[in-house]
Write a protein that holds these residues in place. Structure first.
Motif, short mmCIF file in Angstrom:
data_model
loop_
_atom_site.label_atom_id
_atom_site.label_comp_id
_atom_site.label_asym_id
_atom_site.label_seq_id
_atom_site.Cartn_x
_atom_site.Cartn_y
_atom_site.Cartn_z
N ARG A 1 1.32 -4.00 4.33
CA ARG A 1 0.19 -3.14 4.00
C ARG A 1 -0.12 -3.23 2.50
O ARG A 1 0.78 -3.14 1.67
CB ARG A 1 0.49 -1.70 4.39
N VAL B 1 -2.98 -1.78 -0.55
CA VAL B 1 -4.12 -0.98 -0.98
C VAL B 1 -4.69 -1.63 -2.23
O VAL B 1 -3.98 -1.82 -3.22
CB VAL B 1 -3.72 0.48 -1.25
N GLU C 1 -6.35 -2.37 2.83
CA GLU C 1 -7.24 -1.22 2.69
C GLU C 1 -7.77 -1.23 1.26
O GLU C 1 -7.15 -1.80 0.36
CB GLU C 1 -6.49 0.09 2.95
#
Length: 216
Positions: free
Chosen positions: A11, A13, A40
């Motif tokens: 993941r 960001v 993201e």
């Protein structure tokens, strides 16, 4: 075990820079997704809002969430680093800055010498001018700097060494970085660069770049 958890984390960001919006990072996000990473994008008002509310909002978004990595372009790298400094318990595994003037921006200082040009930086001006304190946190931070001198910064200040046209390479060498590398890209071009994306992905997976220079 910690190293295995870092390598397994997929993941990311992304945090954009000044004068940009979340959509600006779409090319970088696309390249990182092609590397098998889950991306993201964190957005914030860089001119009217400034660093303080952005740092608070990023901390709130990351706190109590799953393990993640951070990637910040330009001002976004300063915002992300200060979020880690403010809340060292955030579940962040590794972080990469792309062309972030962590030592302070000469171009921003030039803009700040006149009231009317200083307005272009809004509430982010102070952080861009002064930069960050040396990094002593637990999260490994890597820097990908550009060395193609193409950008408006050349109109505002003189770069004695390599630059990406907006930020000098020396302005990216904050003491405490885990690794540092340069790629052939301008400041804006770092978001579109295949090499920059590949180097960022490699650092997030392994804690080092393919061919890195000595850390600051």
């Amino acid at each position: 075990m910690r190293e295995q958890a870092q390598d397994a984390c997929r993941r990311i960001v992304l945090v954009h820079g000044i004068w940009n919006a979340k959509s600006w990072l779409a090319p970088l996000a696309r390249r990182l997704r092609a590397e098998g990473l889950e991306v993201e994008v964190f957005g914030y008002p860089s001119i009217l809002g400034g660093p303080e509310p952005a740092i608070d909002a990023l901390v709130e978004r990351l706190a109590n969430g799953p393990p993640t990595h951070l990637v910040g372009h330009s001002l976004g790298g300063l915002i992300a680093l200060e979020a880690l400094r403010r809340e060292p318990r955030l579940p962040v595994q590794r972080m990469v800055c792309l062309g972030s003037p962590l030592c302070g921006s000469g171009a921003a200082r030039s803009l700040g010498r006149r009231a009317w040009t200083g307005l272009l930086l809004g509430r982010s001006g102070r952080l861009l001018r002064t930069g960050c304190r040396p990094w002593q946190g637990a999260v490994p931070v890597g820097m990908v700097a550009g060395n193609v001198a193409r950008g408006f910064g050349r109109l505002l200040t003189r770069f004695d060494g390599e630059s990406d046209g907006t930020v000098a390479v020396e302005e990216t060498r904050l003491p405490g970085l885990a690794a540092h590398c340069t790629v052939r890209a301008s400041h804006t071009g770092l978001v579109f660069s295949a090499d920059a994306a590949a180097q960022a992905a490699h650092f997030l997976r392994h804690g080092c770049f393919h061919k890195e220079t000595a850390p600051a």
